[in-house]
Design an enzyme around this catalytic site. Structure first.
Site, short mmCIF file in Angstrom:
data_model
loop_
_atom_site.label_atom_id
_atom_site.label_comp_id
_atom_site.label_asym_id
_atom_site.label_seq_id
_atom_site.Cartn_x
_atom_site.Cartn_y
_atom_site.Cartn_z
N HIS A 242 43.19 79.71 43.32
CA HIS A 242 43.38 78.68 42.30
C HIS A 242 42.17 77.76 42.27
O HIS A 242 41.38 77.72 43.22
CB HIS A 242 44.63 77.86 42.58
N ASP A 244 41.40 73.56 41.51
CA ASP A 244 42.11 72.29 41.42
C ASP A 244 41.86 71.67 40.05
O ASP A 244 40.71 71.44 39.68
CB ASP A 244 41.65 71.33 42.51
N HIS A 298 39.62 78.95 45.20
CA HIS A 298 39.78 78.93 46.65
C HIS A 298 41.22 79.29 46.98
O HIS A 298 42.09 79.29 46.13
CB HIS A 298 39.36 77.59 47.25
N ARG A 308 49.21 76.07 60.65
CA ARG A 308 48.07 75.31 60.17
C ARG A 308 48.58 74.14 59.33
O ARG A 308 49.45 74.30 58.49
CB ARG A 308 47.14 76.18 59.31
#
Length: 378
Positions: A242, A244, A298, A308
């Site tokens: 995607h 941002d 990304h 994470r």
């Protein structure tokens, strides 16, 4: 109130779904399964594989804060090179207190360890950008991300108690301390975001005040992310590819790693740098730079051993502010006009488009502009 009570969710043991058909991202259940549900399996050509590392410059902001012109020039050039190439860089000496960052990451870990029924008190409601979501299963049915998120807003010009009020109103008075942790974190991110806007203004030759002033009365979308261990990480993604749609993202992450950027025709990994924050350009700033700076695809991958955690602070202009490049970026040296890369729009219009019509990717702005054109055509 929701029609489905968080306490009475009926989990189908074979499929990992609610009785109403929606996937429940119950990590305590999923962790005990030999295989992940089919809705989390990504197509073979989109799955993760071994990568090389992306060269992401580490930009020292000390000179920006101290007024060292030589250091500012180096930082501006490093950020400019990165933003023209792929839109990602990391910053150190950013003046964000280590305790503020550490407390915010710890609070995210504490939240995601809560029972599912407690987290669902803050469940995202239809039409809202705020709230808790497991795997974005409220919006999509396939290619689901292996993650949980908690999202809330922070208004640059509003009263500081808004974040605290969000936590207490959704989760209860006992979550006031967690709200205070995120209020402090958002205040620090606001200050840093405006400083980075100064650096970007310098790097584009429009001066350090232009973008700072543009965003001073803006706001942010604050998102806490948890990527739990996944028993089949080679089949899944923590976050799908995607871009941002916001202007700028400031990412605080632990040292587990998992961020990848698609540039030069391939996926490349971004290694975490201790005490650094990752900065990436979003679609809105790409439009503000008239396309000079890139908003790149990304994603996040997962692993089978360690959770994470990351905190994403998405910087946005005021909702009704018109997104238009400064005059300096629309003229050549001979005062000839430079073609506009994107039409004028407001942040509210773009946000609504990405939330209701389109999964954000490299063609979001083009698709948004095309839809607006078709809507305005007779």
């Amino acid at each position: 109130m929701d029609s489905v009570s968080p306490v009475t969710l009926d989990l189908n043991k074979e499929e990992g779904h609610c009785s109403n058909g929606a996937v429940v991202f119950d990590t305590s259940f999923l962790r005990r399964q030999a295989k992940i549900p089919e809705s989390f399996v990504w197509p073979r050509n989109e799955r993760p594989h071994p990568l090389e590392e992306l060269e992401v410059p580490v930009v020292d902001l000390r000179g920006l804060f101290e007024g060292d012109e030589a250091s500012i020039s180096r930082a501006a050039e490093a950020s400019r090179t990165a933003c023209v190439r792929h839109g990602f860089f990391q910053v150190i000496n950013h003046k964000v207190d280590a305790k503020v960052s550490g407390d915010a990451l710890d609070a995210a870990g504490d939240f995601f360890k809560l029972p599912l029924s407690t987290k669902l008190r803050a469940r995202r409601q239809p039409g809202s950008a705020w709230g808790y979501v497991g795997a974005h299963a409220d919006r999509f049915a396939s290619k689901l991300p292996w993650k949980e998120t908690l999202t809330f807003g922070y208004d640059y010009g509003g009263r500081g108690d808004g974040v605290v009020d969000y936590f207490t109103s959704k989760l209860g008075e006992g979550f006031e301390p967690m709200g205070r942790v995120y209020r402090r974190y958002c205040e620090a991110m606001k200050d840093l975001s405006l400083s980075i806007m100064e650096l970007l203004g310098i790097s584009l030759g429009v001066g350090r005040e232009y973008y700072r002033q543009f965003f001073e009365d803006g706001g942010s979308i604050m998102r806490c992310n948890s990527y739990p261990p996944c028993q089949e990480p080679e089949l899944a993604l923590g976050t799908g590819p995607h871009c941002d749609p916001t202007a700028l993202t400031i990412l605080l992450q632990d040292q587990v790693g998992g961020l990848q950027v698609f540039t030069e025709g391939k996926w490349q990994a971004v290694r975490p740098v201790r005490s650094a924050l990752v900065i990436n350009i979003g679609d809105t700033f790409m439009a503000l730079s008239n396309g000079r700076y890139k908003s790149c695809l990304h994603r996040a991958v997962v692993n089978s051993e360690r959770e994470r955690l990351s905190l994403a602070f998405f910087v946005c202009p005021r909702g009704d502010r018109v997104v238009r490049p400064p005059r300096e970026l629309l003229l050549l040296l001979e005062e000839e006009a430079v073609p506009r890369a994107f039409p004028d729009f407001t942040w509210t219009e773009l946000l609504e488009f990405t939330q209701t019509h389109y999964r954000a990717d490299t063609t979001t702005l083009q698709s948004f502009a095309r839809r607006r054109f078709l809507a305005s055509s007779p």
